[in-house]
Design an enzyme around this catalytic site. Structure first.
Site, PDB file in Angstrom:
ATOM      1  N   ASP A  98      -9.230   8.189  -1.278  1.00  0.00           N
ATOM      2  CA  ASP A  98      -9.597   6.776  -1.415  1.00  0.00           C
ATOM      3  C   ASP A  98      -9.662   6.127  -0.026  1.00  0.00           C
ATOM      4  O   ASP A  98      -8.743   6.296   0.787  1.00  0.00           O
ATOM      5  CB  ASP A  98      -8.516   6.099  -2.282  1.00  0.00           C
ATOM      6  CG  ASP A  98      -8.868   4.680  -2.668  1.00  0.00           C
ATOM      7  OD1 ASP A  98     -10.064   4.373  -2.800  1.00  0.00           O
ATOM      8  OD2 ASP A  98      -7.924   3.879  -2.856  1.00  0.00           O
ATOM      9  N   HIS A 196      -9.347  -6.354  -3.465  1.00  0.00           N
ATOM     10  CA  HIS A 196      -8.135  -5.562  -3.661  1.00  0.00           C
ATOM     11  C   HIS A 196      -6.891  -6.441  -3.811  1.00  0.00           C
ATOM     12  O   HIS A 196      -6.885  -7.588  -3.388  1.00  0.00           O
ATOM     13  CB  HIS A 196      -7.921  -4.626  -2.465  1.00  0.00           C
ATOM     14  CG  HIS A 196      -8.939  -3.531  -2.389  1.00  0.00           C
ATOM     15  ND1 HIS A 196     -10.009  -3.579  -1.547  1.00  0.00           N
ATOM     16  CD2 HIS A 196      -9.041  -2.367  -3.071  1.00  0.00           C
ATOM     17  CE1 HIS A 196     -10.734  -2.478  -1.700  1.00  0.00           C
ATOM     18  NE2 HIS A 196     -10.171  -1.726  -2.620  1.00  0.00           N
ATOM     19  N   HIS A 227     -14.268  -1.097  -6.947  1.00  0.00           N
ATOM     20  CA  HIS A 227     -12.940  -1.198  -6.322  1.00  0.00           C
ATOM     21  C   HIS A 227     -12.322  -2.525  -6.753  1.00  0.00           C
ATOM     22  O   HIS A 227     -13.006  -3.413  -7.251  1.00  0.00           O
ATOM     23  CB  HIS A 227     -13.083  -1.148  -4.796  1.00  0.00           C
ATOM     24  CG  HIS A 227     -13.328   0.237  -4.291  1.00  0.00           C
ATOM     25  ND1 HIS A 227     -12.391   0.942  -3.586  1.00  0.00           N
ATOM     26  CD2 HIS A 227     -14.399   1.059  -4.432  1.00  0.00           C
ATOM     27  CE1 HIS A 227     -12.887   2.135  -3.291  1.00  0.00           C
ATOM     28  NE2 HIS A 227     -14.101   2.239  -3.792  1.00  0.00           N
ATOM     29  N   ASN A 271     -11.506   1.696 -10.029  1.00  0.00           N
ATOM     30  CA  ASN A 271     -10.303   1.951  -9.219  1.00  0.00           C
ATOM     31  C   ASN A 271      -9.176   0.985  -9.555  1.00  0.00           C
ATOM     32  O   ASN A 271      -9.348  -0.234  -9.443  1.00  0.00           O
ATOM     33  CB  ASN A 271     -10.630   1.771  -7.731  1.00  0.00           C
ATOM     34  CG  ASN A 271     -11.503   2.872  -7.182  1.00  0.00           C
ATOM     35  OD1 ASN A 271     -12.008   3.697  -7.920  1.00  0.00           O
ATOM     36  ND2 ASN A 271     -11.667   2.885  -5.876  1.00  0.00           N
ATOM     37  N   ASP A 273      -5.054   0.289  -8.821  1.00  0.00           N
ATOM     38  CA  ASP A 273      -3.812   0.572  -8.105  1.00  0.00           C
ATOM     39  C   ASP A 273      -2.791  -0.545  -8.361  1.00  0.00           C
ATOM     40  O   ASP A 273      -1.691  -0.308  -8.860  1.00  0.00           O
ATOM     41  CB  ASP A 273      -4.112   0.705  -6.601  1.00  0.00           C
ATOM     42  CG  ASP A 273      -2.890   1.133  -5.810  1.00  0.00           C
ATOM     43  OD1 ASP A 273      -1.851   1.437  -6.424  1.00  0.00           O
ATOM     44  OD2 ASP A 273      -2.960   1.164  -4.576  1.00  0.00           O
ATOM     45  N   ARG A 277       1.302  -0.832  -9.704  1.00  0.00           N
ATOM     46  CA  ARG A 277       2.429  -1.287  -8.871  1.00  0.00           C
ATOM     47  C   ARG A 277       3.195  -2.401  -9.583  1.00  0.00           C
ATOM     48  O   ARG A 277       4.412  -2.512  -9.468  1.00  0.00           O
ATOM     49  CB  ARG A 277       1.916  -1.803  -7.528  1.00  0.00           C
ATOM     50  CG  ARG A 277       1.275  -0.717  -6.679  1.00  0.00           C
ATOM     51  CD  ARG A 277       0.821  -1.281  -5.353  1.00  0.00           C
ATOM     52  NE  ARG A 277       0.059  -0.281  -4.615  1.00  0.00           N
ATOM     53  CZ  ARG A 277      -0.111  -0.297  -3.302  1.00  0.00           C
ATOM     54  NH1 ARG A 277       0.404  -1.261  -2.580  1.00  0.00           N
ATOM     55  NH2 ARG A 277      -0.806   0.639  -2.707  1.00  0.00           N
ATOM     56  N   ARG A 298      17.639   7.126 -11.768  1.00  0.00           N
ATOM     57  CA  ARG A 298      16.933   7.877 -12.807  1.00  0.00           C
ATOM     58  C   ARG A 298      16.691   7.096 -14.097  1.00  0.00           C
ATOM     59  O   ARG A 298      15.592   7.191 -14.648  1.00  0.00           O
ATOM     60  CB  ARG A 298      17.655   9.203 -13.077  1.00  0.00           C
ATOM     61  CG  ARG A 298      17.483  10.159 -11.910  1.00  0.00           C
ATOM     62  CD  ARG A 298      18.341  11.380 -12.043  1.00  0.00           C
ATOM     63  NE  ARG A 298      19.760  11.042 -12.065  1.00  0.00           N
ATOM     64  CZ  ARG A 298      20.741  11.921 -11.901  1.00  0.00           C
ATOM     65  NH1 ARG A 298      20.459  13.189 -11.712  1.00  0.00           N
ATOM     66  NH2 ARG A 298      22.009  11.554 -11.928  1.00  0.00           N
TER      67      ARG A 298
HETATM   68  P1  13P Z   1      -6.708  -2.927  -7.080  1.00  0.00           P
HETATM   69  O1  13P Z   1      -5.965  -3.468  -5.913  1.00  0.00           O
HETATM   70  O2  13P Z   1      -7.437  -4.016  -7.835  1.00  0.00           O
HETATM   71  O3  13P Z   1      -5.869  -2.125  -7.988  1.00  0.00           O
HETATM   72  O4  13P Z   1      -7.862  -1.953  -6.498  1.00  0.00           O
HETATM   73  C1  13P Z   1      -7.553  -0.629  -6.129  1.00  0.00           C
HETATM   74  C2  13P Z   1      -8.649   0.030  -5.380  1.00  0.00           C
HETATM   75  O5  13P Z   1      -9.762  -0.432  -5.287  1.00  0.00           O
HETATM   76  C3  13P Z   1      -8.331   1.323  -4.744  1.00  0.00           C
HETATM   77  O6  13P Z   1      -9.407   1.816  -4.009  1.00  0.00           O
HETATM   78  O1  G3H Z   2      -7.632  -0.001  -1.918  1.00  0.00           O
HETATM   79  C1  G3H Z   2      -6.517   0.323  -1.530  1.00  0.00           C
HETATM   80  C2  G3H Z   2      -5.610   1.002  -2.467  1.00  0.00           C
HETATM   81  O2  G3H Z   2      -5.009   0.077  -3.335  1.00  0.00           O
HETATM   82  C3  G3H Z   2      -4.627   1.852  -1.736  1.00  0.00           C
HETATM   83  O3  G3H Z   2      -3.583   1.096  -1.210  1.00  0.00           O
HETATM   84  O4  G3H Z   2      -3.553   1.842   1.155  1.00  0.00           O
HETATM   85  O5  G3H Z   2      -1.583   0.704   0.164  1.00  0.00           O
HETATM   86  O6  G3H Z   2      -2.176   3.050  -0.506  1.00  0.00           O
HETATM   87  P1  G3H Z   2      -2.663   1.716  -0.018  1.00  0.00           P
HETATM   88 ZN    ZN Z   3     -10.521   0.259  -3.043  1.00  0.00          ZN
END
Ligand code: 13P
Ligand code: G3H
Ligand code: ZN
Length: 334
Positions: A98, A196, A227, A271, A273, A277, A298
């Protein structure tokens, strides 16, 4: 040992283990549903990810960012993924870099482990973006690895590159045609109104379906990547804040009901992420609030794995990838 990723055009060995190429997943999904691309950093996420996808019978893409490769060590991530693959032989998935820079793309291409890489030179001027992307494509294709490239700029934060929200510019569909033609990239990360992180928009916003539609019309069959697709559920933010967090309660993300309409228009990889979280933060904040004398990681870890699995299955339902596994397996035979 797991078979190494196969070339874009080669047939897959169906003997139980299943790292496939991203192109194979796109072929089955294009225009029908979107494949969830989930960022992974640790063991608990991986266990929940595999479990949620197997449970919802969905193909999926594991995304490893530069940050994740540094945090957990790229060797540890690879070893964990190979082990998860053994533990969940029903899973069908691709492994993707990514937001790579050129150097990281070359490292992943050389490793023989990745199904696809993303070269993100979207912060460069058009010609430079083309030149960099083309170099990566030339190195990746002979190895059967497909390349995602980005045109246009999302708001928010991508790795170390900060893009001011006010300067976010959507992908120009006519430029996209030229970009794809000149670079030979296999999928296009397009700026279609998302950004993001947890602070995408305030108030109600919609994806720019006009841009998606134009790209599909001009480059039919080209998988579009979205994204910044997290939805930042308000209930999740409220639970985190009730357990001591201080997230902006007005933060909003992508409406999950827009995933599928976008998929019908060629958005084939989504995508996610940030939402994962948020699950982690909610589980751990609530657990330690409710068990202030606890110090064993745990018990909350176990809760997180289950909650993350449920989250993945839920997302796959919204993406339309849930229930597609048998069809994907059939298409891999052909
Ligand atoms: P989010 O921050 O909306 O989850 O997007 C993740 C992303 O685009 C990773 O490439
Ligand atoms: O687009 C970015 C992703 O959410 C990845 O995030 O660089 O903190 O691992 P990171
Ligand atoms: Zn991204």
């Amino acid at each position: 040992m797991v078979a190494s990723p196969v070339g874009r055009n080669s047939t897959i060995n169906l003997q139980n283990r299943m790292i496939v190429t991203t192109a194979q997943l796109y072929k089955h999904a294009y225009g029908k549903y979107a494949v969830g691309a989930y960022n992974i950093n640790n063991m608990e996420q991986l266990l929940g990810l595999f479990s949620g996808n197997v449970r919802s019978k969905a193909p999926f893409i594991i995304q490893l960012s530069k940050g994740a490769r540094k945090y957990a060590d790229k060797r540890m991530l690879e070893a964990m993924i190979r082990t998860a693959e053994e533990m969940f032989p029903e899973a069908v998935f691709a492994v993707h870099l990514d937001h790579g820079d050129e150097e990281t793309c070359y490292d992943c291409i050389a490793s023989g482990f990745y199904s696809s890489v993303m070269i993100d030179a979207s912060h460069e001027a058009f010609d430079e973006n083309v030149a960099i992307t083309k170099r990566v494509v030339e190195k990746a294709h002979p190895k059967g690895i497909s390349v995602e490239a980005e045109l246009g700029q999302l708001g928010g934060v991508e790795e170390d590159i900060k893009v001011d929200e006010g300067h976010a510019s959507l992908t120009n569909p006519l430029e996209a045609v030229e970009f794809v033609k000149q670079t030979g990239c296999d999928s296009l990360a397009a700026a279609i109104g998302t950004s993001h992180g947890a602070y995408k928009f305030k108030g109600q916003q919609s994806l720019h379906f006009d841009v998606i539609e134009d790209i599909q019309k001009l480059i039919p069959g080209m998988p579009i990547v979205m994204h910044g697709s997290s939805s930042v559920p308000i209930e999740e933010v409220q639970r985190i804040n009730a357990a001591g967090g201080k997230l902006d309660p007005s933060a909003r993300g992508v409406n999950e009901e827009e995933y599928l309409p976008a998929a019908k228009l060629g958005v084939t990889k989504v995508n996610i992420d940030t939402d994962g979280r948020l699950v982690w933060t909610r589980v751990h904040r609530e657990y330690f609030r409710d068990h202030p004398a606890e110090f064993d990681f745990r018990p909350p870890g176990k809760i997180f794995v289950e909650e993350y699995a449920k989250f993945i299955a839920h997302k796959n339902g919204k993406l339309g990838s849930a229930g597609q596994l048998d069809g994907v397996r059939e298409s891999l035979k052909g």
